[in-house]
Scaffold this active site. Structure first.
Site, short mmCIF file in Angstrom:
data_model
loop_
_atom_site.label_atom_id
_atom_site.label_comp_id
_atom_site.label_asym_id
_atom_site.label_seq_id
_atom_site.Cartn_x
_atom_site.Cartn_y
_atom_site.Cartn_z
N GLN A 100 6.88 -1.47 12.66
CA GLN A 100 6.23 -1.08 13.91
C GLN A 100 5.67 0.34 13.87
OE1 GLN A 100 5.52 -2.86 16.57
NE2 GLN A 100 6.49 -4.72 15.82
N HIS A 114 15.41 -4.95 15.13
CA HIS A 114 14.86 -6.30 15.10
C HIS A 114 15.88 -7.21 14.42
CE1 HIS A 114 12.18 -9.61 13.84
NE2 HIS A 114 11.30 -9.18 14.73
N LYS A 157 0.89 -6.19 10.77
CA LYS A 157 1.12 -5.22 11.83
C LYS A 157 0.20 -4.01 11.70
CE LYS A 157 4.54 -7.54 13.64
NZ LYS A 157 5.94 -7.15 13.71
N ASP A 182 12.89 0.54 8.23
CA ASP A 182 12.01 -0.55 8.64
C ASP A 182 10.79 0.06 9.33
OD1 ASP A 182 10.71 -2.69 9.76
OD2 ASP A 182 12.42 -3.41 10.95
N CYS A 216 12.74 -10.98 19.44
CA CYS A 216 13.62 -10.94 18.27
C CYS A 216 14.44 -9.65 18.25
CB CYS A 216 12.83 -11.09 16.97
SG CYS A 216 12.05 -12.71 16.78
#
Length: 628
Positions: A425, A345, A448, A422, A586
Site C-alpha cells: 500500500q 493485512h 497496486k 509489506d 482483508c
C-alpha cells in the site's frame, strides 16, 4: 484552405481556425441536447491561440508543428517543441467527451500521436535492429501541452450548494485552512518521517505546518502536475457506470492502468513473446532483455543495490509466503517468536500463523492506539532474544496509517531479528528506499502501482536470500540435475522456478517508468491535498465516523455511517458511478480493534480530482438528507 493562404498567414489566424471548425462541423454527427457547441469550442480555440506569445504555431502540409516554450513549465512538456497530428491541440476536455455520443468518444479521447516517432520512445520500449515502433508508441504521454476546457458536471454542482468547489489546485491559504481544521493529518514535508532514519530532521514548520523553504517548491510542483493530462493516460476513466462517468475510488484494492502499460504488454505479445534465457533465437533474446530490463527498473525504483536482490513473484501475498516457507522454515523453531502489528493485512498474518502452528513458534501482536498508530513503547516490549522475525506493513490498507517502519527495523535489529516490510500500500504513494529502511525483506504487488495483476516483487538482502532454500522446484532455477542431487542457481533465479509471468513483469517495468516520469513527490503532494480536502468534508457529514485518524496517513479514508450498512453506502455510491470498497478489506483484526466489522473505504490515487471528492460527498449528503 489553400497552401497560398497558409503562406500569407504565416501563423494560426482566427479566420483559419474558424475555417477548420466549419469543415469539422460538417463532419460531426448531430449533437444531442446538452452537448458542447462546436462553434463555442472553435471560439475557445481562437482565444487560446491568440494568447500564445507570438502565435508561433504554423501549418506545414497535412501536419502542424506547435512550439509552446512558455507553456512547457506549466505542463511539464519535454521538449517544448514537438510535432503533433492535425487538430490534436484542440481535443475537448474529459467533461466534453463524456457528454458526446458514445460512438464519437473513442476518436476524441485517443492519445495524440507523434508524426515522426522515435523508435519505441516514450513508452519504455526496447529498440530492435531493423524494426521501427508503431506510430502509436511514439508520443510520450506528457509531451503535448493541450488546452483544457473544463466544464463541471451540473449534477455535482447542484448537489453541493454548500460546499465550495476547488476547480484549481488549492492555494497555500486553502491548505493552511484545511490543516487547521484537520489537525490529525500530516503535511507533506513530514510524510513518511517515521520511516526515515532517526537522525533525519525535517525543516522547522510554521504554525500552519508548512516549512517556509518548502513553499516555492510546493507551488512549482502543483503547476507541473497536470491531473487532466494524467487522466487522459487512463482509458478506463472514460467508462460510464449506470449512465454516470466512472469515478475510481477503490485504489487500495487495485489501481487502473495507463495506456503506456497496456500498450507495452500488447507490444510484447506482438513482437517479443518467447520463453526467456538460454534459447538461441531472436525472440528469446528480446523477451529476456525485456524481462531482465524490468528487473533493473524495479531495483532502481526500490534503490536496491543489485538486481540480484529482486525476485519476481505473483504479488505481495506470494512474496510473504515465500519468506515464510523458505527463510522462516529454516530459521524459526519451537518457542521462537514472530512479531507483527494489529493493523496488518491478512496476507501478513495468516502465513505466520501457519508457520507458528507448524514449528511451535509464537505469534506476538503489537498494539495500536485509538488513531490507529503503532505504540512503539509497547512494540519494543515484545522484542527479546527469542524474536526471530518482525513483519510489518508500511501503510495500513484498512486505515491508511503510515507506520514508523524505520524505527521498527532499528529496534528489531538490536535483538538480532530479521524484518520484512509489506509495501503493497505504500509504493504508489511515497518514495521507497530499501537501503534507508535497512529492512531484510520488502514486498509489493504490481497492480497496486498501476501495473498488471499477477506480478509482484520480493526484495531481499543478499545474506538473507543466500540463507534461504528454494521453496519450489522446477526449471529455470537449476544449474544441474541428476537423480542423486540438484545444484541450484544463486538468487534471484533460485526462487523463480518454471516459466514466469514474463509479459506482466515487462508491464510492471512500464508502470514504474510512468510513475517515475511524473515524480513521486508530485504524486504525493497531489494526493495529500486531496486527502485533506476529502477528510475535511467527510467530517461535515452527521453520523459519519472515520476509522483511522493517524497523524501520518496515506490516501485511505475508512468510515461508517449511522443508519446504513456499509454495503448500502457502497451500493448508493455505485449508482452514481463511484467505485469504493465496502467490507472488511482483508483486515478483520484491524477493524475489530475499532469496534466494527466492516467499513466503507474510498481510496485516492494520482488521477483523482476534487470533482471526484465532491461527487462522493454529494451522495453521502443525500443519504443524510442534507441540502435536499
Amino acid at each position: 484552405m489553400t497552401t497560398s493562404d497558409q503562406d500569407k498567414a504565416g501563423s494560426f489566424s482566427p479566420q483559419m481556425i474558424a475555417d477548420v471548425a466549419e469543415d469539422a462541423r460538417g463532419a460531426l454527427p448531430s449533437a444531442p441536447a446538452g452537448a458542447p457547441d462546436v462553434a463555442a469550442l472553435a471560439q475557445m480555440a481562437n482565444e487560446f491561440f491568440r494568447a500564445l506569445p507570438g502565435q508561433t504555431g504554423q501549418f506545414s502540409g497535412a501536419q502542424s508543428a506547435v512550439t509552446l516554450p512558455s507553456m512547457a513549465p506549466q505542463f511539464g512538456a519535454t521538449p517544448a517543441s514537438m510535432t503533433a497530428a492535425p487538430y490534436t491541440d484542440r481535443l475537448p476536455s474529459e467533461a466534453n467527451v463524456q457528454q458526446m455520443p458514445s460512438s464519437f468518444q473513442p476518436e476524441l479521447s485517443a492519445s495524440p500521436v507523434s508524426a515522426n516517432p522515435a523508435p519505441y520512445s516514450g513508452a519504455g520500449f526496447p529498440q530492435h535492429e531493423g524494426q521501427s515502433a508503431p506510430a502509436e508508441y511514439g508520443a510520450s504521454p506528457f509531451s503535448l501541452p493541450m488546452p483544457s476546457f473544463d466544464l463541471p458536471f451540473p449534477s455535482f454542482e447542484a448537489a453541493l450548494p454548500a460546499i465550495p468547489r476547488m476547480d484549481a489546485l488549492p492555494t497555500e491559504e486553502d491548505v493552511n485552512a484545511a490543516l487547521n481544521s484537520v489537525s490529525s493529518l500530516y503535511f507533506l514535508e513530514n510524510a513518511g518521517a517515521l520511516s526515515r532514519p532517526a537522525a533525519a530532521k525535517p525543516s522547522p514548520p510554521t504554525a500552519a505546518g508548512i516549512s517556509p523553504a518548502l513553499l516555492p517548491d510546493l507551488q512549482l510542483s502543483r503547476k507541473q502536475f497536470d491531473v487532466g493530462a494524467v487522466r487522459r493516460d487512463f482509458p478506463i476513466l472514460q467508462e460510464r457506470v449506470n449512465g454516470k462517468p466512472l469515478i475510481w475510488l477503490d485504489n487500495a484494492a487495485t489501481t487502473q492502468k495507463p495506456r503506456s502499460v497496456i500498450d507495452r504488454i500488447s507490444y510484447f505479445y506482438e513482437h517479443e513473446n518467447s520463453n526467456i534465457h538460454r534459447a538461441a533465437h531472436e525472440l528469446a533474446a528480446r523477451a529476456t532483455d525485456a524481462y531482465e530490463g524490468a528487473r533493473q527498473k524495479v531495483a532502481r525504483f526500490l534503490n536496491a543495490p543489485s538486481v540480484n536482490e529482486v525476485i519476481f513473484v505473483r504479488g505481495a501475498t506470494e512474496a510473504i509466503n515465500l519468506v515464510a516457507k523458505s527463510w522462516g522454515k529454516r530459521h524459526i523453531g519451537k518457542d521462537d517468536e514472530i512479531v507483527i502489528s494489529w493493523i496488518e493485512h491478512h496476507a501478513n498474518i495468516v502465513p505466520w500463523q501457519m508457520l507458528a502452528a507448524e514449528t511451535g513458534a509464537r505469534l506476538r501482536v503489537a498494539p495500536v492506539d485509538d488513531d490507529g498508530q503503532i505504540l512503539l513503547d509497547e512494540f519494543e516490549k515484545l522484542l527479546n532474544p527469542r524474536t526471530r522475525l518482525v513483519s510489518v506493513t508500511q501503510v495500513s490498507n484498512a486505515l491508511g496509517t503510515i507506520t514508523p517502519t524505520r524505527q521498527i527495523v532499528q529496534m528489531a535489529h538490536r535483538y538480532g531479528a530479521k524484518v520484512l516490510v509489506d509495501g503493497a500500500q505504500s509504493v504508489s504513494h511515497m518514495s521507497t528506499d530499501v537501503q534507508v529502511l535497512d529492512c531484510d525483506f520488502f514486498v509489493f504487488s504490481g497492480h497496486k502501482v498501476f501495473g498488471p495483476t499477477g506480478i509482484g516483487v520480493l526484495y531481499g538482502k543478499p545474506d538473507a536470500l543466500a540463507d534461504s532454500p528454494p521453496w519450489q522446484g522446477g526449471g529455470n532455477m537449476i544449474v544441474d540435475v541428476t537423480f542423486e542431487k540438484t545444484i541450484y542457481h544463486a538468487p534471484p533465479a533460485r526462487f523463480e522456478a518454471g516459466t514466469g509471468n514474463i509479459a506482466d513483469a515487462v508491464g510492471l517495468g512500464a508502470a514504474i517508468d510512468y510513475v517515475e516520469q511524473l515524480g513521486m513527490e508530485n504524486i504525493a503532494r497531489h494526493e495529500h491535498d486531496l486527502l485533506i480536502y476529502a477528510t475535511k468534508w467527510l467530517q461535515t457529514i452527521p453520523g459519519l465516523r472515520l476509522i483511522g485518524t493517524a497523524k501520518e496517513k496515506a490516501s485511505v479514508m475508512s468510515f461508517v455511517l449511522d443508519g446504513y450498512k456499509t454495503e448500502e453506502v457502497g451500493a448508493a455510491l455505485n449508482k452514481e458511478g463511484i467505485a469504493v470498497r465496502s467490507g472488511h478489506h482483508c483486515a478483520q483484526p484491524a477493524l475489530r480493534r475499532f469496534g466494527v466489522e466492516t467499513s466503507v473505504r474510498p481510496s485516492l490515487a494520482l488521477y483523482n480530482t476534487y470533482g471526484d471528492v465532491d461527487a462522493l460527498i454529494a451522495v453521502l449528503r443525500k443519504l443524510k438528507n442534507i441540502g435536499a
